[in-house]
Motif scaffolding. Structure first.
Motif, PDB file in Angstrom:
ATOM      1  N   PHE A  52       0.838  -1.206   0.000  1.00  0.00           N
ATOM      2  CA  PHE A  52       0.000   0.000   0.000  1.00  0.00           C
ATOM      3  C   PHE A  52       0.871   1.253   0.000  1.00  0.00           C
ATOM      4  CE2 PHE A  52      -3.052  -2.797   2.636  1.00  0.00           C
ATOM      5  CZ  PHE A  52      -3.568  -3.369   1.489  1.00  0.00           C
ATOM      6  N   ARG A  53       1.967   1.225   0.748  1.00  0.00           N
ATOM      7  CA  ARG A  53       2.866   2.378   0.812  1.00  0.00           C
ATOM      8  C   ARG A  53       3.489   2.659  -0.554  1.00  0.00           C
ATOM      9  NH1 ARG A  53       7.708   3.895   0.785  1.00  0.00           N
ATOM     10  NH2 ARG A  53       8.492   1.781   0.489  1.00  0.00           N
ATOM     11  N   LYS A  54       3.913   1.601  -1.250  1.00  0.00           N
ATOM     12  CA  LYS A  54       4.513   1.770  -2.581  1.00  0.00           C
ATOM     13  C   LYS A  54       3.505   2.333  -3.580  1.00  0.00           C
ATOM     14  CE  LYS A  54       8.222  -1.673  -2.288  1.00  0.00           C
ATOM     15  NZ  LYS A  54       8.738  -2.973  -2.796  1.00  0.00           N
ATOM     16  N   GLU A  55       2.260   1.872  -3.497  1.00  0.00           N
ATOM     17  CA  GLU A  55       1.243   2.385  -4.415  1.00  0.00           C
ATOM     18  C   GLU A  55       0.940   3.849  -4.113  1.00  0.00           C
ATOM     19  OE1 GLU A  55      -1.690   1.944  -7.593  1.00  0.00           O
ATOM     20  OE2 GLU A  55       0.271   1.132  -7.032  1.00  0.00           O
ATOM     21  N   PHE A  56       0.907   4.217  -2.845  1.00  0.00           N
ATOM     22  CA  PHE A  56       0.709   5.613  -2.475  1.00  0.00           C
ATOM     23  C   PHE A  56       1.828   6.482  -3.066  1.00  0.00           C
ATOM     24  CE2 PHE A  56       1.767   9.053   0.583  1.00  0.00           C
ATOM     25  CZ  PHE A  56       0.632   9.826   0.415  1.00  0.00           C
ATOM     26  N   LYS A  61       3.666  10.480  -7.208  1.00  0.00           N
ATOM     27  CA  LYS A  61       4.533  10.814  -8.346  1.00  0.00           C
ATOM     28  C   LYS A  61       3.779  10.857  -9.669  1.00  0.00           C
ATOM     29  CE  LYS A  61       8.731   8.808  -6.315  1.00  0.00           C
ATOM     30  NZ  LYS A  61       9.761   7.727  -6.444  1.00  0.00           N
ATOM     31  N   ARG A  62       2.484  10.597  -9.588  1.00  0.00           N
ATOM     32  CA  ARG A  62       1.610  10.576 -10.768  1.00  0.00           C
ATOM     33  C   ARG A  62       2.016   9.505 -11.774  1.00  0.00           C
ATOM     34  NH1 ARG A  62      -0.180  16.819 -12.127  1.00  0.00           N
ATOM     35  NH2 ARG A  62      -1.205  17.204 -10.128  1.00  0.00           N
ATOM     36  N   GLU A  63       2.559   8.420 -11.252  1.00  0.00           N
ATOM     37  CA  GLU A  63       2.875   7.282 -12.118  1.00  0.00           C
ATOM     38  C   GLU A  63       1.614   6.480 -12.429  1.00  0.00           C
ATOM     39  OE1 GLU A  63       5.951   5.064 -10.189  1.00  0.00           O
ATOM     40  OE2 GLU A  63       7.387   6.716 -10.263  1.00  0.00           O
ATOM     41  N   VAL A  64       0.622   6.588 -11.551  1.00  0.00           N
ATOM     42  CA  VAL A  64      -0.699   5.994 -11.800  1.00  0.00           C
ATOM     43  C   VAL A  64      -1.746   7.054 -11.492  1.00  0.00           C
ATOM     44  CG1 VAL A  64      -0.098   3.577 -11.397  1.00  0.00           C
ATOM     45  CG2 VAL A  64      -0.692   5.016  -9.458  1.00  0.00           C
ATOM     46  N   LYS A  65      -2.851   7.018 -12.250  1.00  0.00           N
ATOM     47  CA  LYS A  65      -3.915   8.002 -12.070  1.00  0.00           C
ATOM     48  C   LYS A  65      -5.274   7.305 -12.100  1.00  0.00           C
ATOM     49  CE  LYS A  65      -1.274  11.722 -14.302  1.00  0.00           C
ATOM     50  NZ  LYS A  65      -1.256  12.714 -15.414  1.00  0.00           N
ATOM     51  N   PRO A  66      -5.647   6.656 -10.992  1.00  0.00           N
ATOM     52  CA  PRO A  66      -6.939   5.961 -10.955  1.00  0.00           C
ATOM     53  C   PRO A  66      -8.098   6.940 -11.121  1.00  0.00           C
ATOM     54  CG  PRO A  66      -5.553   5.380  -9.069  1.00  0.00           C
ATOM     55  CD  PRO A  66      -4.925   6.557  -9.719  1.00  0.00           C
ATOM     56  N   PRO A  67      -9.115   6.566 -11.903  1.00  0.00           N
ATOM     57  CA  PRO A  67     -10.263   7.466 -12.067  1.00  0.00           C
ATOM     58  C   PRO A  67     -10.980   7.685 -10.743  1.00  0.00           C
ATOM     59  CG  PRO A  67     -10.720   5.290 -12.996  1.00  0.00           C
ATOM     60  CD  PRO A  67      -9.262   5.320 -12.670  1.00  0.00           C
ATOM     61  N   GLY A  68     -11.463   8.920 -10.540  1.00  0.00           N
ATOM     62  CA  GLY A  68     -12.240   9.233  -9.348  1.00  0.00           C
ATOM     63  C   GLY A  68     -11.426   9.562  -8.115  1.00  0.00           C
ATOM     64  N   LEU A  69     -10.112   9.325  -8.173  1.00  0.00           N
ATOM     65  CA  LEU A  69      -9.278   9.549  -6.995  1.00  0.00           C
ATOM     66  C   LEU A  69      -9.190  11.033  -6.662  1.00  0.00           C
ATOM     67  CD1 LEU A  69      -7.315   7.749  -5.154  1.00  0.00           C
ATOM     68  CD2 LEU A  69      -5.484   8.805  -6.470  1.00  0.00           C
ATOM     69  N   MET A  70      -9.358  11.365  -5.386  1.00  0.00           N
ATOM     70  CA  MET A  70      -9.203  12.749  -4.935  1.00  0.00           C
ATOM     71  C   MET A  70      -7.888  12.843  -4.160  1.00  0.00           C
ATOM     72  SD  MET A  70     -11.612  15.060  -2.409  1.00  0.00           S
ATOM     73  CE  MET A  70     -13.041  14.922  -3.467  1.00  0.00           C
ATOM     74  N   ILE A  71      -6.996  13.715  -4.614  1.00  0.00           N
ATOM     75  CA  ILE A  71      -5.694  13.890  -3.976  1.00  0.00           C
ATOM     76  C   ILE A  71      -5.686  15.228  -3.256  1.00  0.00           C
ATOM     77  CG2 ILE A  71      -3.200  14.053  -4.329  1.00  0.00           C
ATOM     78  CD1 ILE A  71      -3.539  12.369  -6.851  1.00  0.00           C
ATOM     79  N   MET A  72      -5.414  15.209  -1.959  1.00  0.00           N
ATOM     80  CA  MET A  72      -5.371  16.442  -1.178  1.00  0.00           C
ATOM     81  C   MET A  72      -3.928  16.719  -0.802  1.00  0.00           C
ATOM     82  SD  MET A  72      -8.750  15.643   1.132  1.00  0.00           S
ATOM     83  CE  MET A  72      -9.169  17.315   1.589  1.00  0.00           C
ATOM     84  N   LYS A  73      -3.473  17.946  -1.016  1.00  0.00           N
ATOM     85  CA  LYS A  73      -2.067  18.253  -0.767  1.00  0.00           C
ATOM     86  C   LYS A  73      -1.879  19.654  -0.207  1.00  0.00           C
ATOM     87  CE  LYS A  73      -2.195  18.051  -5.664  1.00  0.00           C
ATOM     88  NZ  LYS A  73      -1.694  17.721  -6.937  1.00  0.00           N
ATOM     89  N   ASN A  74      -0.715  19.855   0.344  1.00  0.00           N
ATOM     90  CA  ASN A  74      -0.332  21.175   0.837  1.00  0.00           C
ATOM     91  C   ASN A  74       0.413  21.879  -0.295  1.00  0.00           C
ATOM     92  OD1 ASN A  74       0.854  23.416   2.070  1.00  0.00           O
ATOM     93  ND2 ASN A  74       1.150  22.359   4.009  1.00  0.00           N
ATOM     94  N   GLU A  75      -0.297  22.736  -1.012  1.00  0.00           N
ATOM     95  CA  GLU A  75       0.274  23.385  -2.198  1.00  0.00           C
ATOM     96  C   GLU A  75       1.498  24.229  -1.856  1.00  0.00           C
ATOM     97  OE1 GLU A  75      -0.521  22.755  -5.152  1.00  0.00           O
ATOM     98  OE2 GLU A  75      -2.472  21.777  -5.007  1.00  0.00           O
TER      99      GLU A  75
END
Length: 307
Positions: A52-56, A61-75
């Protein structure tokens, strides 16, 4: 337990929040009945957590982009760290990422979930939280709240969250904090805290928190999993360390649960906020709350009935 080993009838009227099963001891059932949560040590393997950690990391790194995924980040950290786990504090709705979604289908997780939901199990809401090192602004504090505030389906007692620590979680790095017994209370009004720096999108909290109710910090090691009721009041503090505090979770519900109309309830403003977010993300698409949850939901055991 298999489906045949779980009864939909509470045991002699003694238990309201668990179903008869051959897995939980009487003491465990009574603890959940009294407190609204149950901690199971060392439930998920180191191997699965590493996957799970490796997939995260790949998602960051945007190596995978699953549909519907919401990514929250500190811009504000992007210029310093770029696309990395140093910036992303949460990935939500990973139901289309087959690697992360494996968490929701792990037999060791589902055998416990079935004790709360019964045999027909839907995975309704998925999150991997990466609590970043925080500052005095307390950016990643999640105020005390009840998860049922977010859910337009009932009954509450056939919903349960499974929350697994992906590394040691303690007070210094912002472990879960619960108020035992509050699952027996009603759903309370939620909103955004008024304090500056604590208004992350959808990080709603109780508008009237009772400070007199005792709080328990759930200190957990990697692989430990806590199952808790959606009315249990809980939150998490800030991460005062230089490392991360990762966890992976899923809210499960019996597929026999039914949707409710949240209009004219304390959940109505949440519906409007979610609709605005979906409309913005998908160029003006108009959907209702049930559509949003149908998109997120996936059957993981038994039959799909209502949800």
């Amino acid at each position: 337990p298999t489906s045949a080993q779980v009864s939909a009838v509470p045991h002699s009227g003694r238990f309201c929040y668990t179903l008869d099963n051959n897995l939980l001891t009487t003491e465990q059932r009574q603890f959940y009945e009294d407190n609204g949560y149950l901690l199971i040590k060392n439930l998920v393997s180191d191997e699965d957590i590493e996957r799970f950690r490796k997939e995260f990391t790949r998602i960051c790194k945007r190596e995978v982009k699953p549909p519907g995924l919401m990514i929250m980040k500190n811009e504000s950290l992007r210029s310093q760290f770029g696309q990395s786990e140093n910036v992303v504090n949460k990935v939500q709705d990973f139901q289309e990422d087959e690697e992360l979604f494996r968490y929701c289908t792990l037999p060791e997780i589902l055998k416990y979930v079935e004790c709360f939901t019964g045999p027909n199990i839907m995975a309704m809401h998925t999150m991997l939280i990466n609590k970043l090192p925080d500052s005095d602004k307390q950016t990643f504090l999640h105020p005390m709240h009840q998860d049922l505030h977010y859910f337009p389906f009932r009954p509450a007692s056939r919903i349960v969250c499974a929350w697994t620590a992906m590394e040691s979680a303690h007070q210094d790095n912002g472990c879960l904090v619960v108020q035992p017994g509050t699952h027996k209370t009603a759903l309370k009004p939620h909103g955004y805290p008024e304090l500056e720096g604590k208004t992350n999108k959808l990080f709603h909290g109780l508008l009237d928190e009772d400070e007199k109710i005792p709080k328990v910090h759930l200190v957990m090691e990697k692989g430990d999993t806590v199952f808790f009721h959606p009315l249990l009041i809980h939150g998490s503090g800030i991460n005062r360390t230089s490392g991360f505090r990762k966890s992976i979770s899923c809210h499960f519900a019996s597929s026999e649960c039914h949707y409710i109309d949240v209009k004219n309830t304390t959940q109505e403003h949440l519906e409007k906020e979610l609709q605005e977010m979906v409309s913005k993300k998908y160029n003006g698409t108009s959907v209702d709350l049930k559509d949003i949850w149908n998109f997120r939901a996936r059957l993981v055991h038994g039959e799909r009935i209502n949800l």
